[in-house]
Design an enzyme around this catalytic site. Structure first.
Site, PDB file in Angstrom:
ATOM      1  N   HIS A 192     -52.012   7.255 -21.374  1.00 50.36           N
ATOM      2  CA  HIS A 192     -52.499   7.944 -20.182  1.00 50.36           C
ATOM      3  C   HIS A 192     -51.494   9.009 -19.766  1.00 50.36           C
ATOM      4  O   HIS A 192     -50.361   9.052 -20.263  1.00 50.36           O
ATOM      5  CB  HIS A 192     -52.763   6.969 -19.032  1.00 50.36           C
ATOM      6  N   ASP A 226     -51.603  -5.894 -15.144  1.00 46.89           N
ATOM      7  CA  ASP A 226     -51.262  -4.865 -14.158  1.00 46.89           C
ATOM      8  C   ASP A 226     -51.613  -3.498 -14.738  1.00 46.89           C
ATOM      9  O   ASP A 226     -50.948  -3.009 -15.648  1.00 46.89           O
ATOM     10  CB  ASP A 226     -49.765  -4.907 -13.814  1.00 46.89           C
ATOM     11  N   LEU A 227     -52.659  -2.891 -14.229  1.00 50.04           N
ATOM     12  CA  LEU A 227     -53.187  -1.653 -14.773  1.00 50.04           C
ATOM     13  C   LEU A 227     -52.114  -0.582 -14.902  1.00 50.04           C
ATOM     14  O   LEU A 227     -51.429  -0.257 -13.926  1.00 50.04           O
ATOM     15  CB  LEU A 227     -54.331  -1.147 -13.893  1.00 50.04           C
ATOM     16  N   ASP A 228     -51.977  -0.026 -16.114  1.00 51.19           N
ATOM     17  CA  ASP A 228     -51.059   1.083 -16.397  1.00 51.19           C
ATOM     18  C   ASP A 228     -49.606   0.763 -16.080  1.00 51.19           C
ATOM     19  O   ASP A 228     -48.790   1.673 -15.852  1.00 51.19           O
ATOM     20  CB  ASP A 228     -51.485   2.349 -15.630  1.00 51.19           C
ATOM     21  N   GLU A 229     -49.238  -0.512 -16.049  1.00 50.87           N
ATOM     22  CA  GLU A 229     -47.858  -0.880 -15.735  1.00 50.87           C
ATOM     23  C   GLU A 229     -47.225  -1.750 -16.810  1.00 50.87           C
ATOM     24  O   GLU A 229     -46.212  -2.399 -16.578  1.00 50.87           O
ATOM     25  CB  GLU A 229     -47.811  -1.586 -14.381  1.00 50.87           C
TER      26      GLU A 229
END
Length: 296
Positions: A192, A226-229
């Protein structure tokens, strides 16, 4: 010449390197490349060694795994032997942005990314023809709020049927469930833009343009609940100026996304990435591992 590698993780202590190198020497193997990291904060030790057996010596990853057990037990190691010529089976998931998918298909075709793409999964039909033309199975799995559990079960069926060892989210615009993230921990890579957490939601490049940012970046990481983490594998940036338009931002962003994702996959398939809590240890590529079989 046969080429193998060994990855090792354990608590740091004296004698690890000597134990490993001594074992390989006893097995008639020549070390061709080695990288190690001793994390002073956690006390963890990480190592990756490439090696080749001498001409009159036959070895196999399975045989080495068995005979190495005594050394591994002595140091409490988690370890893995593998052939560097064996191609990892990969599933690519995509929605409607095809720049990363097309880049991966090309790199795979010329041998720059030595993987076997065993399937492409999408929630749309946009890239069916492109994928089928590469002789790769295409699976359209629609995802809605109502059928999400069933859709993910079908995705996992494709993973199990193909024997895929890695799932790549090449701009797949669906959030995976906590259950799937946990089941596939360390085996799903996402890409992303690097504007998070500043510019969330729709049109992040337009938001960045309106704020006059001077750097556009991309981040590739392992997927967690944990989204995008998740733990970061690879990142890069490209500079922009006031003269660029929002469309320029998007085009430049797509280029860096494709490059960063390919580098993250390259590191993973060569077992150069080690999870270290919420971070990663990523060793440099071995000599020759970037070489392509052909140029087009």
């Amino acid at each position: 010449m046969s080429k193998y590698a060994l990855t090792v993780t354990c608590k740091s202590t004296r004698g690890i390197v000597a134990g490993i190198s001594g074992f390989l020497a006893e097995q008639g193997c020549h070390i061709t490349d080695s990288a190690q990291f001793d994390d002073a904060e956690t006390g963890n030790f990480f190592m990756r060694i490439s090696f080749s057996p001498e001409e009159d010596v036959w070895v196999s990853p399975e045989g080495l795994t068995e005979t190495f057990a005594e050394v591994a037990t002595r140091f409490g190691m988690t370890y893995h032997f593998f052939s560097e010529t064996e191609r990892m089976k990969v599933i690519v998931m995509v929605s409607r942005f095809g720049h990363c998918l097309n880049d991966l298909l090309y790199r795979c075709r010329i041998g720059a990314l030595p993987v076997e793409i065993v399937a492409v999964i999408s929630n749309h039909m946009d890239y069916q023809k492109v994928v089928v033309n590469h002789d790769i199975p295409f699976h359209r799995i629609r995802v809605t709020k109502e059928n999400k559990p069933q859709a993910e079960r079908r995705i996992m069926e494709v993973v199990e049927e193909t024997g895929a060892e890695l799932v790549v989210l090449a701009r797949y615009m669906q959030i995976l469930s906590d259950e799937m993230c946990q089941k596939m921990s360390g085996r799903i890579i996402n890409i992303h833009h690097s504007f998070l957490p500043s510019f969330k939601g729709a049109n992040p490049y337009k938001q960045a343009f309106e704020r006059g940012v001077k750097l556009i970046g991309a981040t590739s990481h392992y997927v967690t609940a944990d989204l995008d983490e998740g733990p970061i594998i690879e990142q890069d940036i490209v500079r922009v100026t006031h003269a660029q338009s929002p469309s320029d931002y998007v085009s430049l962003g797509r280029d860096v996304e494709a490059q960063v994702l390919a580098r993250a996959i390259h590191a993973h398939i060569h077992r150069r990435v080690f999870l270290n809590g919420s971070k990663t240890v990523v060793f440099p590529a071995s000599p020759g591992s970037y070489a392509s079989e052909r140029m087009g």
